[in-house]
Design a protein around this motif. Structure first.
Motif: not given
Length: 192
Positions: A14-16, A18, A90, A123
């Motif tokens: 989660k978040g940065s 992702a 994110g 990512k």
């Protein structure tokens, strides 16, 4: 269901940090089934690439006509842009998309603003669900009998001919003949 932040196994997706997890493979390999399960377990959205095909593409495939590059590229660019929005926000997302050729996966990888062609493991991660042709054909025939999909089993051969895996891409290969829960567990272990 608790949020991902309550589960220490999910905190890094989660978040940065992702991710966009793309479940790829031929039609009938289990992308929707596994994608929905995986998204539920890691508490994120599941997107089915088939939902983003223009009606003309769906009609063409329902008639047993394989898509051309002119049909595919705008569809893949739409998917890339959707993944890009999730990553910028994110948010981890799971996408079920055939992504059979390296060039198609390159388009999707461009959703990662830090991606540089030829570098992998960013990512946008790819998981290929693979199974023997007989298994896939039986699934497609069952689905066609039930009227659950626009793509006929006759297009399987053209999809298998398109399928191209370059092992340098770091595509995660998963046996799609296992039970769905084992498949999901295998994917989670490898994307983490």
């Amino acid at each position: 269901m608790g949020s991902s932040s309550d589960d220490p196994n999910n905190k890094h997706i989660k978040g940065s940090s992702a991710l966009a997890v793309v479940l790829m493979g031929v039609s009938g390999s289990g992308k929707s089934t596994i994608g929905n399960m995986l998204a539920t377990i890691i508490d994120c959205n599941f997107l089915d690439a088939d939902d983003f095909h223009p009606q003309a593409n769906k009609e063409k495939m329902s008639k047993g006509i394989p898509l051309s590059e002119e049909d595919r590229i705008p569809w893949l660019e739409t998917l890339r842009d959707i993944l890009k929005e999730h990553l910028r926000s994110g948010e981890t997302v799971v996408l079920g998309c055939s992504a059979l050729q390296k060039s198609y996966r390159e388009i999707l990888r461009m959703a990662d603003r830090y991606y540089e062609p030829g570098s992998y493991g960013g990512k946008v991660r790819f998981v290929c669900l693979e199974a023997p042709m007989e298994v896939i054909l039986a699934r497609l025939e069952k689905r066609a009998t039930e009227g659950n999909h626009f793509m006929p089993p006759t297009l399987l051969k053209s999809q298998l001919e398109l399928l191209q895996i370059d092992y340098a891409e770091e595509v995660i290969m998963v046996d799609a003949t296992l039970s769905p829960q084992i498949i999901v567990n295998n994917i989670r272990a490898q994307i983490n």
